[in-house]
Write a protein that holds these residues in place. Structure first.
Motif, PDB file in Angstrom:
ATOM      1  N   LEU A 302      28.807 -18.314   1.990  1.00  0.00           N
ATOM      2  CA  LEU A 302      29.120 -19.692   2.504  1.00  0.00           C
ATOM      3  C   LEU A 302      27.961 -20.469   2.992  1.00  0.00           C
ATOM      4  O   LEU A 302      27.808 -21.561   2.776  1.00  0.00           O
ATOM      5  CB  LEU A 302      30.162 -19.308   3.566  1.00  0.00           C
ATOM      6  CG  LEU A 302      30.536 -20.612   4.307  1.00  0.00           C
ATOM      7  CD1 LEU A 302      31.391 -21.575   3.641  1.00  0.00           C
ATOM      8  CD2 LEU A 302      31.452 -20.104   5.708  1.00  0.00           C
ATOM      9  N   VAL A 303      27.039 -19.808   3.479  1.00  0.00           N
ATOM     10  CA  VAL A 303      25.954 -20.499   4.073  1.00  0.00           C
ATOM     11  C   VAL A 303      24.938 -20.894   2.834  1.00  0.00           C
ATOM     12  O   VAL A 303      24.362 -21.796   3.024  1.00  0.00           O
ATOM     13  CB  VAL A 303      25.253 -19.587   5.026  1.00  0.00           C
ATOM     14  CG1 VAL A 303      23.725 -20.139   5.352  1.00  0.00           C
ATOM     15  CG2 VAL A 303      26.035 -19.431   6.225  1.00  0.00           C
ATOM     16  N   ARG A 304      24.827 -20.070   2.088  1.00  0.00           N
ATOM     17  CA  ARG A 304      23.858 -20.503   0.924  1.00  0.00           C
ATOM     18  C   ARG A 304      24.489 -21.556   0.059  1.00  0.00           C
ATOM     19  O   ARG A 304      23.560 -22.497  -0.242  1.00  0.00           O
ATOM     20  CB  ARG A 304      23.651 -19.196  -0.157  1.00  0.00           C
ATOM     21  CG  ARG A 304      22.915 -19.407  -1.311  1.00  0.00           C
ATOM     22  CD  ARG A 304      23.351 -18.325  -2.315  1.00  0.00           C
ATOM     23  NE  ARG A 304      24.610 -18.179  -2.641  1.00  0.00           N
ATOM     24  CZ  ARG A 304      25.184 -17.372  -3.422  1.00  0.00           C
ATOM     25  NH1 ARG A 304      24.670 -16.270  -3.630  1.00  0.00           N
ATOM     26  NH2 ARG A 304      26.551 -17.467  -3.556  1.00  0.00           N
ATOM     27  N   ASP A 305      25.846 -21.541  -0.384  1.00  0.00           N
ATOM     28  CA  ASP A 305      26.337 -22.562  -1.003  1.00  0.00           C
ATOM     29  C   ASP A 305      26.245 -23.817  -0.454  1.00  0.00           C
ATOM     30  O   ASP A 305      26.216 -24.833  -0.966  1.00  0.00           O
ATOM     31  CB  ASP A 305      27.733 -22.123  -1.784  1.00  0.00           C
ATOM     32  CG  ASP A 305      27.611 -20.830  -2.732  1.00  0.00           C
ATOM     33  OD1 ASP A 305      26.381 -20.687  -3.123  1.00  0.00           O
ATOM     34  OD2 ASP A 305      28.797 -20.354  -2.903  1.00  0.00           O
ATOM     35  N   ALA A 306      26.588 -23.881   0.917  1.00  0.00           N
ATOM     36  CA  ALA A 306      26.751 -24.919   1.653  1.00  0.00           C
ATOM     37  C   ALA A 306      25.319 -25.760   1.698  1.00  0.00           C
ATOM     38  O   ALA A 306      25.220 -26.854   1.584  1.00  0.00           O
ATOM     39  CB  ALA A 306      27.400 -24.742   3.152  1.00  0.00           C
ATOM     40  N   TRP A 307      24.395 -24.863   2.108  1.00  0.00           N
ATOM     41  CA  TRP A 307      23.017 -25.716   2.302  1.00  0.00           C
ATOM     42  C   TRP A 307      22.557 -25.908   1.022  1.00  0.00           C
ATOM     43  O   TRP A 307      21.821 -27.215   0.958  1.00  0.00           O
ATOM     44  CB  TRP A 307      22.083 -24.172   2.752  1.00  0.00           C
ATOM     45  CG  TRP A 307      20.840 -24.921   3.255  1.00  0.00           C
ATOM     46  CD1 TRP A 307      20.389 -25.333   4.350  1.00  0.00           C
ATOM     47  CD2 TRP A 307      19.487 -25.143   2.416  1.00  0.00           C
ATOM     48  NE1 TRP A 307      18.902 -25.706   4.427  1.00  0.00           N
ATOM     49  CE2 TRP A 307      18.703 -25.690   3.215  1.00  0.00           C
ATOM     50  CE3 TRP A 307      19.406 -24.797   1.131  1.00  0.00           C
ATOM     51  CZ2 TRP A 307      17.308 -25.594   2.604  1.00  0.00           C
ATOM     52  CZ3 TRP A 307      18.128 -25.051   0.534  1.00  0.00           C
ATOM     53  CH2 TRP A 307      16.934 -25.534   1.243  1.00  0.00           C
ATOM     54  N   LEU A 308      22.677 -25.303  -0.153  1.00  0.00           N
ATOM     55  CA  LEU A 308      21.995 -25.727  -1.364  1.00  0.00           C
ATOM     56  C   LEU A 308      22.784 -26.967  -1.830  1.00  0.00           C
ATOM     57  O   LEU A 308      22.254 -27.911  -2.555  1.00  0.00           O
ATOM     58  CB  LEU A 308      22.340 -24.691  -2.592  1.00  0.00           C
ATOM     59  CG  LEU A 308      21.549 -23.400  -2.452  1.00  0.00           C
ATOM     60  CD1 LEU A 308      21.732 -22.468  -3.464  1.00  0.00           C
ATOM     61  CD2 LEU A 308      20.020 -23.868  -2.614  1.00  0.00           C
ATOM     62  N   GLN A 309      24.301 -27.101  -1.622  1.00  0.00           N
ATOM     63  CA  GLN A 309      24.945 -28.338  -1.955  1.00  0.00           C
ATOM     64  C   GLN A 309      24.451 -29.628  -1.130  1.00  0.00           C
ATOM     65  O   GLN A 309      24.341 -30.628  -1.594  1.00  0.00           O
ATOM     66  CB  GLN A 309      26.360 -28.203  -1.816  1.00  0.00           C
ATOM     67  CG  GLN A 309      26.786 -27.311  -2.929  1.00  0.00           C
ATOM     68  CD  GLN A 309      28.473 -27.014  -2.857  1.00  0.00           C
ATOM     69  OE1 GLN A 309      28.990 -27.514  -2.108  1.00  0.00           O
ATOM     70  NE2 GLN A 309      28.869 -26.125  -3.145  1.00  0.00           N
TER      71      GLN A 309
END
Length: 352
Positions: A302-309
């Motif tokens: 969740l943190v990874r995908d949200a940050w990358l987006q």
């Protein structure tokens, strides 16, 4: 007397026979009930054997010229009626030809645009990153989050807002330089204008008169500059204490570090104190987003995908016709809000 009665009975008999023939002749064949022996009621005792129920059902009288009702009968009955409001809305979205088509599947409609597919995260170091994510979460739970809660409890909100304005104002010169490196001279001038106005009229940035003057607040960093220069795809990495990054943004952070105004403070105690206050202020701003991670089945993903987006939008979002007014409301509000951290992620103690 007997002869009269016999004649009267003969007349009545002939009259009833003629009437029976006329009724049979005038009735359409479809309405004639086939002669059948009386049968049992098909609705039988539930305790009866299954064979008895089947026999009773088969023996039920059948009306000649009729067929069992089907689903098509409902469709045929509705044919010729004006479309409902919901059907009109459906036709407006998917086209007039879609209205009333049996078995129509809007997903397979070739006239519809291609569905949006979220980009896949580039994370070849996932094993290491997950371990570092657990470490960062432990630091956040034991140190950063308790400090942020104590800060909120002790410091009034107007003072906390002034601290946020102060640190946001200190980042404007770096934003101006990176905007210039990205070929955005107008945005660079706006960042410098915000810095000068808030540093003077805003009492060293504690107040934000630049926002009241309608000067846009656009934050840029060297990681975004590298993305504009062509470093499009970079692997994800989670740094100790600094949280989510990519390799590109790690180099960008190193490029921005010497330009930070707080690093130019000679007094170590003052410099460390300001940097610590900035960490606490940053974590305080992120407390409102902690609920987004509660109950997540995979907090790391969740943190990874949200940050990358979010990072992808920061680098390429202004390419949408060059007009932020055409962006979705939630992205435009986040971009214009000076209190939203640019590179931070909920629950992590790292700073830009």
């Amino acid at each position: 007397m007997n002869a009269r009665l016999a004649s009267l009975g003969l007349v009545l008999l002939l009259t009833s026979g003629c009437a029976h023939q006329a009724a049979t002749r005038d009735t359409p064949p479809a309405q004639v009930v086939a002669d059948a022996a009386p049968t049992a009621d098909p609705i039988v005792d539930p305790a009866a054997p299954a064979d008895a129920v089947a026999t009773a059902t088969e023996a039920a009288p059948v009306v000649a010229g009729t067929e069992p009702a089907s689903a098509d009968a409902t469709t045929d009955a509705a044919a010729g009626q004006a479309p409902t409001e919901a059907e009109q809305d459906f036709a407006a979205i998917y086209g007039e030809t879609a209205l009333g088509q049996a078995g129509y599947d809007p997903i397979a409609d070739p006239t519809l645009p291609t569905p949006v597919v979220a980009p896949q995260s580039y994370d070849p170091w996932e094993k290491y990153n997950r371990q570092m994510h657990r470490f960062n979460n432990a630091v956040d739970r034991s140190i950063a989050k308790p400090l942020a809660r104590a800060y909120v409890k002790v410091v009034p909100r107007p003072m906390r807002l002034g601290v946020s304005n102060f640190f946001n104002n200190l980042g404007q010169p770096v934003s101006a330089l990176n905007a210039l490196l990205q070929g955005k001279p107008k945005q660079a001038g706006q960042s410098l204008g915000r810095f000068l106005m808030n540093s003077t009229l805003g009492l060293a940035g504690l107040f934000d008169p630049a926002t009241s003057a309608k000067i846009p607040n656009r934050s840029e960093d060297f990681g975004q500059t590298l993305g504009k220069w062509g470093w499009k795809r970079s692997r994800y990495v989670e740094l100790p204490l600094f949280g989510p990054r990519t390799v590109r943004d790690t180099f960008g952070m190193l490029g921005d570090a010497p330009l930070s105004p707080t690093r130019r403070i000679g007094n170590d105690a003052t410099r460390v104190g300001l940097q610590g206050l900035q960490l606490v202020d940053l974590r305080t701003q992120l407390m409102a987003t902690d609920s987004l991670r509660e109950g997540a089945t995979d907090d790391y993903a969740l943190v990874r995908d949200a940050w990358l987006q979010r990072r992808q939008y920061q680098i390429h979002g202004d390419q949408q016709n060059g007009n932020s007014a055409e962006l979705p409301d939630y992205l435009r509000d986040m971009e214009d809000d000076p209190t939203v951290p640019v590179n931070a992620m909920p629950g992590l103690p790292g700073t830009p």
